[in-house]
Design a protein around this motif. Structure first.
Motif, PDB file in Angstrom:
ATOM      1  N   SER A  41       3.421  -5.987   3.759  1.00 15.47           N
ATOM      2  CA  SER A  41       4.400  -5.006   3.291  1.00 15.47           C
ATOM      3  C   SER A  41       4.524  -5.244   1.796  1.00 15.47           C
ATOM      4  N   GLY A  42       3.917  -4.371   1.014  1.00 22.89           N
ATOM      5  CA  GLY A  42       3.744  -4.642  -0.414  1.00 22.89           C
ATOM      6  C   GLY A  42       4.897  -4.165  -1.273  1.00 22.89           C
ATOM      7  N   THR A  43       4.697  -4.259  -2.584  1.00 24.21           N
ATOM      8  CA  THR A  43       5.788  -3.928  -3.508  1.00 24.21           C
ATOM      9  C   THR A  43       6.134  -2.446  -3.515  1.00 24.21           C
ATOM     10  N   SER A  44       5.256  -1.589  -3.014  1.00 27.25           N
ATOM     11  CA  SER A  44       5.604  -0.162  -2.936  1.00 27.25           C
ATOM     12  C   SER A  44       6.663   0.065  -1.869  1.00 27.25           C
ATOM     13  N   MET A  45       6.777  -0.863  -0.919  1.00 25.08           N
ATOM     14  CA  MET A  45       7.756  -0.789   0.155  1.00 25.08           C
ATOM     15  C   MET A  45       7.617   0.508   0.951  1.00 25.08           C
ATOM     16  N   ASP A  46       6.364   0.931   1.113  1.00 28.42           N
ATOM     17  CA  ASP A  46       6.118   2.209   1.817  1.00 28.42           C
ATOM     18  C   ASP A  46       5.881   1.999   3.307  1.00 28.42           C
ATOM     19  N   GLY A  47       5.590   0.766   3.724  1.00 32.85           N
ATOM     20  CA  GLY A  47       5.360   0.551   5.148  1.00 32.85           C
ATOM     21  C   GLY A  47       4.576  -0.717   5.391  1.00 32.85           C
ATOM     22  N   ILE A  48       4.105  -0.844   6.646  1.00 35.08           N
ATOM     23  CA  ILE A  48       3.418  -2.071   7.074  1.00 35.08           C
ATOM     24  C   ILE A  48       1.936  -1.778   7.275  1.00 35.08           C
ATOM     25  N   ASP A  49       1.096  -2.475   6.518  1.00 37.62           N
ATOM     26  CA  ASP A  49      -0.353  -2.386   6.758  1.00 37.62           C
ATOM     27  C   ASP A  49      -0.754  -3.546   7.642  1.00 37.62           C
ATOM     28  N   LEU A  50      -1.595  -3.252   8.626  1.00 45.27           N
ATOM     29  CA  LEU A  50      -2.067  -4.268   9.580  1.00 45.27           C
ATOM     30  C   LEU A  50      -3.586  -4.199   9.625  1.00 45.27           C
ATOM     31  N   VAL A  69      -9.830  -4.128  -8.284  1.00 46.29           N
ATOM     32  CA  VAL A  69      -8.504  -3.774  -8.788  1.00 46.29           C
ATOM     33  C   VAL A  69      -7.677  -3.215  -7.649  1.00 46.29           C
ATOM     34  N   ASN A  70      -6.608  -3.920  -7.306  1.00 48.33           N
ATOM     35  CA  ASN A  70      -5.680  -3.415  -6.304  1.00 48.33           C
ATOM     36  C   ASN A  70      -4.570  -2.657  -7.025  1.00 48.33           C
ATOM     37  N   ILE A  71      -4.568  -1.326  -6.864  1.00 50.27           N
ATOM     38  CA  ILE A  71      -3.508  -0.531  -7.503  1.00 50.27           C
ATOM     39  C   ILE A  71      -2.436  -0.269  -6.456  1.00 50.27           C
ATOM     40  N   GLY A  72      -1.532  -1.235  -6.305  1.00 45.71           N
ATOM     41  CA  GLY A  72      -0.395  -1.088  -5.400  1.00 45.71           C
ATOM     42  C   GLY A  72       0.834  -0.754  -6.222  1.00 45.71           C
ATOM     43  N   GLY A  73       1.999  -1.236  -5.795  1.00 48.64           N
ATOM     44  CA  GLY A  73       3.189  -1.046  -6.611  1.00 48.64           C
ATOM     45  C   GLY A  73       2.953  -1.678  -7.981  1.00 48.64           C
ATOM     46  N   PRO A 105       8.294  10.693  -2.425  1.00 50.13           N
ATOM     47  CA  PRO A 105       8.016   9.251  -2.553  1.00 50.13           C
ATOM     48  C   PRO A 105       6.877   8.896  -3.498  1.00 50.13           C
ATOM     49  N   TYR A 106       5.905   9.768  -3.682  1.00 49.24           N
ATOM     50  CA  TYR A 106       4.812   9.453  -4.610  1.00 49.24           C
ATOM     51  C   TYR A 106       4.137  10.751  -5.080  1.00 49.24           C
ATOM     52  N   ASP A 107       3.348  10.636  -6.123  1.00 49.62           N
ATOM     53  CA  ASP A 107       2.670  11.797  -6.708  1.00 49.62           C
ATOM     54  C   ASP A 107       1.314  11.944  -6.018  1.00 49.62           C
ATOM     55  N   SER A 108       1.313  12.725  -4.946  1.00 49.19           N
ATOM     56  CA  SER A 108       0.111  12.801  -4.111  1.00 49.19           C
ATOM     57  C   SER A 108      -1.098  13.294  -4.903  1.00 49.19           C
ATOM     58  N   GLY A 109      -2.129  12.466  -4.907  1.00 53.05           N
ATOM     59  CA  GLY A 109      -3.371  12.811  -5.611  1.00 53.05           C
ATOM     60  C   GLY A 109      -3.234  12.838  -7.126  1.00 53.05           C
ATOM     61  N   GLY A 110      -2.051  12.584  -7.638  1.00 56.70           N
ATOM     62  CA  GLY A 110      -1.820  12.706  -9.084  1.00 56.70           C
ATOM     63  C   GLY A 110      -1.588  14.154  -9.483  1.00 56.70           C
ATOM     64  N   ALA A 111      -1.189  14.999  -8.499  1.00 54.51           N
ATOM     65  CA  ALA A 111      -1.052  16.445  -8.754  1.00 54.51           C
ATOM     66  C   ALA A 111       0.000  16.734  -9.828  1.00 54.51           C
ATOM     67  N   THR A 162      -8.953  -0.517  -5.053  1.00 46.66           N
ATOM     68  CA  THR A 162      -8.324  -0.546  -3.727  1.00 46.66           C
ATOM     69  C   THR A 162      -6.842  -0.251  -3.918  1.00 46.66           C
ATOM     70  N   GLY A 163      -6.112  -0.157  -2.787  1.00 45.26           N
ATOM     71  CA  GLY A 163      -4.676   0.115  -2.868  1.00 45.26           C
ATOM     72  C   GLY A 163      -4.426   1.607  -3.029  1.00 45.26           C
ATOM     73  N   GLY A 164      -3.187   2.003  -2.764  1.00 42.65           N
ATOM     74  CA  GLY A 164      -2.845   3.430  -2.724  1.00 42.65           C
ATOM     75  C   GLY A 164      -3.104   4.173  -4.029  1.00 42.65           C
ATOM     76  N   GLY A 165      -3.055   3.467  -5.158  1.00 40.57           N
ATOM     77  CA  GLY A 165      -3.248   4.126  -6.448  1.00 40.57           C
ATOM     78  C   GLY A 165      -4.650   4.683  -6.644  1.00 40.57           C
ATOM     79  N   ARG A 166      -5.606   4.270  -5.814  1.00 43.81           N
ATOM     80  CA  ARG A 166      -6.956   4.836  -5.954  1.00 43.81           C
ATOM     81  C   ARG A 166      -6.961   6.306  -5.545  1.00 43.81           C
ATOM     82  N   MET A 184      -7.187  -3.607   2.790  1.00 44.08           N
ATOM     83  CA  MET A 184      -7.766  -4.834   2.212  1.00 44.08           C
ATOM     84  C   MET A 184      -6.746  -5.970   2.060  1.00 44.08           C
ATOM     85  N   GLU A 185      -5.528  -5.633   1.655  1.00 47.59           N
ATOM     86  CA  GLU A 185      -4.531  -6.705   1.498  1.00 47.59           C
ATOM     87  C   GLU A 185      -4.155  -7.299   2.853  1.00 47.59           C
ATOM     88  N   ALA A 186      -4.017  -6.447   3.864  1.00 44.15           N
ATOM     89  CA  ALA A 186      -3.705  -6.956   5.209  1.00 44.15           C
ATOM     90  C   ALA A 186      -4.866  -7.817   5.715  1.00 44.15           C
TER      91      ALA A 186
HETATM   92  N1  LIG Z   1      -2.495  10.210  -1.653  1.00 41.24           N
HETATM   93  C1  LIG Z   1      -1.932   9.479  -2.607  1.00 41.24           C
HETATM   94  N2  LIG Z   1      -1.899   9.925  -3.868  1.00 41.24           N
HETATM   95  C2  LIG Z   1      -1.348   9.188  -4.859  1.00 41.24           C
HETATM   96  N3  LIG Z   1      -0.790   7.985  -4.680  1.00 41.24           N
HETATM   97  C3  LIG Z   1      -0.803   7.488  -3.432  1.00 41.24           C
HETATM   98  C4  LIG Z   1      -1.369   8.192  -2.339  1.00 41.24           C
HETATM   99  N4  LIG Z   1      -1.232   7.427  -1.244  1.00 41.24           N
HETATM  100  C5  LIG Z   1      -0.598   6.294  -1.625  1.00 41.24           C
HETATM  101  N5  LIG Z   1      -0.330   6.341  -2.942  1.00 41.24           N
HETATM  102  C6  LIG Z   1       0.365   5.350  -3.745  1.00 41.24           C
HETATM  103  O1  LIG Z   1       0.092   4.070  -3.236  1.00 41.24           O
HETATM  104  C7  LIG Z   1       1.309   3.359  -2.980  1.00 41.24           C
HETATM  105  C8  LIG Z   1       1.098   2.409  -1.846  1.00 41.24           C
HETATM  106  O2  LIG Z   1       0.022   1.580  -2.189  1.00 41.24           O
HETATM  107  P1  LIG Z   1      -0.219   0.196  -1.508  1.00 41.24           P
HETATM  108  O3  LIG Z   1       0.135   0.302  -0.070  1.00 41.24           O
HETATM  109  O4  LIG Z   1      -1.563  -0.220  -1.908  1.00 41.24           O
HETATM  110  O5  LIG Z   1       0.874  -0.679  -2.254  1.00 41.24           O
HETATM  111  P2  LIG Z   1       1.572  -2.010  -1.820  1.00 41.24           P
HETATM  112  O6  LIG Z   1       0.634  -2.799  -0.970  1.00 41.24           O
HETATM  113  O7  LIG Z   1       2.903  -1.670  -1.282  1.00 41.24           O
HETATM  114  O8  LIG Z   1       1.807  -2.709  -3.217  1.00 41.24           O
HETATM  115  P3  LIG Z   1       1.286  -4.141  -3.782  1.00 41.24           P
HETATM  116  O9  LIG Z   1      -0.185  -4.134  -3.693  1.00 41.24           O
HETATM  117  O10 LIG Z   1       1.815  -4.114  -5.174  1.00 41.24           O
HETATM  118  O11 LIG Z   1       1.963  -5.167  -2.954  1.00 41.24           O
HETATM  119  C9  LIG Z   1       2.331   4.460  -2.705  1.00 41.24           C
HETATM  120  O12 LIG Z   1       3.631   4.005  -2.989  1.00 41.24           O
HETATM  121  C10 LIG Z   1       1.861   5.536  -3.669  1.00 41.24           C
HETATM  122  O13 LIG Z   1       2.364   5.311  -4.938  1.00 41.24           O
END
Ligand SMILES: Nc1ncnc2c1ncn2[C@@H]1O[C@H](COP(=O)(O)OP(=O)(O)OP(=O)(O)O)[C@@H](O)[C@H]1O
Ligand SMILES: CC(=O)N[C@H]1[C@@H]2OC[C@@H](O2)[C@@H](O)[C@@H]1O[C@H](C)C(=O)O
Length: 377
Positions: free
Chosen positions: A15-24, A181-185, A221-227, A303-307, A339-341
């Protein structure tokens, strides 16, 4: 050489810094070079729980000792642990597995405070409670021991990145140095080169500022696709203010707390320009990391949601175009969501084997260090 008994089937929970949920993610591994990646899942938090986690970051600011759980943090920790356990139960049911099929769980928990300069890091997550409920061994609290040996307590994924780099497909394996590069929170970077030691550090804000910005100004919650970012322009004054932070100019890299960077003021940018500028900052922060490596990476694996944020990827591609190329994890046959899980599953097995999780080049720890606490049912 690994024997059959060294191979463990492990589940990692992040459960990463984005606090968006649980990856397993599930793995079979010897905790070294053998990694058979298995099924994975992502379970989003509901908005109300996410708000509780956000509030917990404020509450946690008063923590002085790692075991302190002021106000409602003890209740939140129990709830968070139970949500993780329920996620494991649902996963096992879906995969037709029993608890006895799993050797160990690597449980990250939720970081609510990270103060490396005070050697203080707090992850909510009760490994003993989880082990008891699931009847599976749980390795948790993997960051703290590193700090007692002078490390930053983060990042911990780099050793797993190195293991993955060793198994890259032939057409990519020659493209060294490679940077994961893990682009998470928050973003973190791992530099892997057979010619040099493993190097890694947090590179700066990833999505957290973008998420907070669009939540505040658009209620999403986030900018989907960077739209949204794609409709804006980079405000160079604002970008430069972020990039002039002492975090980037200091010689020593420190690991970041989610609150180390804060949002622009409301009147500093409109929705689109703010999202565009923060995406630029996220990419520029990653590119700046190159200055700390012996050579520029030839291959960048995101890797990570920011990709998924097209603007971050485009800006990074432009910033690194003279020396390397940028791909997403899936183009290397990897899974950028799990990958982080996976890493937490792998690290848990290493912990069981007493192998190092961190190295002087990854967290600044004095010597390679193992870590983690084992809880048995
Ligand atoms: N389709 C998408 N378009 C743009 N951004 C997205 C998309 N899906 C996820 N994200 C971004 O990725 C974030 C989640 O990424 P990830 O789960 O890798 O982070 P995390 O594991 O919580 O953080 P950290 O790696 O810092 O602990 C979301 O909060 C959002 O900002
Ligand atoms: C203290 C903490 O939880 N740090 C996280 C955070 O999120 C990304 C970056 O900052 C990294 O340092 C770390 O997580 C990853 C999984 C790590 O330890 O490798």
């Amino acid at each position: 050489m690994a024997t059959g008994s060294d191979l463990k089937r492990a589940i990692g929970l992040m459960s990463g810094t984005s606090m968006d949920g649980i990856d397993l993610a599930m793995l079979e591994t010897d905790g070294d070079s053998i990694v058979h990646r298995g099924a994975s899942s992502s379970t989003p938090y509901d908005a109300a729980f996410r708000k509780r986690l956000e509030a917990a970051l404020e509450t946690a600011k008063s923590i002085d000792a790692r075991s302190d759980r002021p106000d409602d943090l003890a209740g939140l920790e129990a709830d968070l642990t139970d949500r993780h356990a329920a996620t494991v139960e649902a996963f096992l049911a879906r995969e037709g597995l029993e608890a006895t099929d799993i050797d160990v769980i690597g449980f990250h928990g939720q970081t609510v405070l990270h103060r490396p300069l005070k050697a203080l890091t707090v992850q909510l997550g009760d490994g003993q409670r989880m082990a008891k409920r699931l009847g599976i061994d749980v390795v948790y609290d993997l960051r703290a021991h590193d700090m007692t040996l002078g490390g930053q307590g983060a990042p911990l994924v780099p050793a797993y990145h190195r293991a993955l780099a060793a198994g890259l497909p032939d057409d990519l394996a020659s493209e060294t140095p490679v940077a994961f590069v893990n682009i998470g929170g928050i973003s973190n970077i791992t530099y892997v080169d057979p010619q040099s030691e493993l190097l890694a550090f947090d590179s700066g804000p990833g999505n957290t500022l973008i998420d907070q910005w669009v939540a505040r100004h658009a209620g999403i919650p986030y900018d989907s696709g960077g739209a949204i970012a794609s409709e804006g322009r980079v405000l160079s004054g604002l970008a430069n203010r972020y990039l002039a932070s002492p975090f980037f100019t200091a010689k020593e890299r420190i690991s970041l707390d989610r609150n180390d960077f804060t949002l622009p003021a409301d009147d500093e940018a409109g929705l689109e320009d703010g999202a565009r500028t923060l995406a630029f900052v996220s990419a520029a922060a990653i590119a700046k990391a190159q200055a700390h490596f012996p050579a520029k990476p030839k291959l960048w694996i995101l890797t990570g949601g920011g990709r998924h944020n097209r603007i971050i990827v485009e800006d990074l591609t432009v910033a690194t175009r003279h020396s390397g190329r940028v791909i997403v994890a899936e183009e290397a046959g990897l899974n950028g969501d799990s990958m982080e899980a996976e890493a937490w599953a792998w690290l848990a097995v290493r912990s069981l084997h007493g192998l190092p999780l961190t190295y002087p080049g990854t967290t600044g720890v004095k010597e390679p260090a193992t870590g983690g606490v084992l809880a048995r049912p």
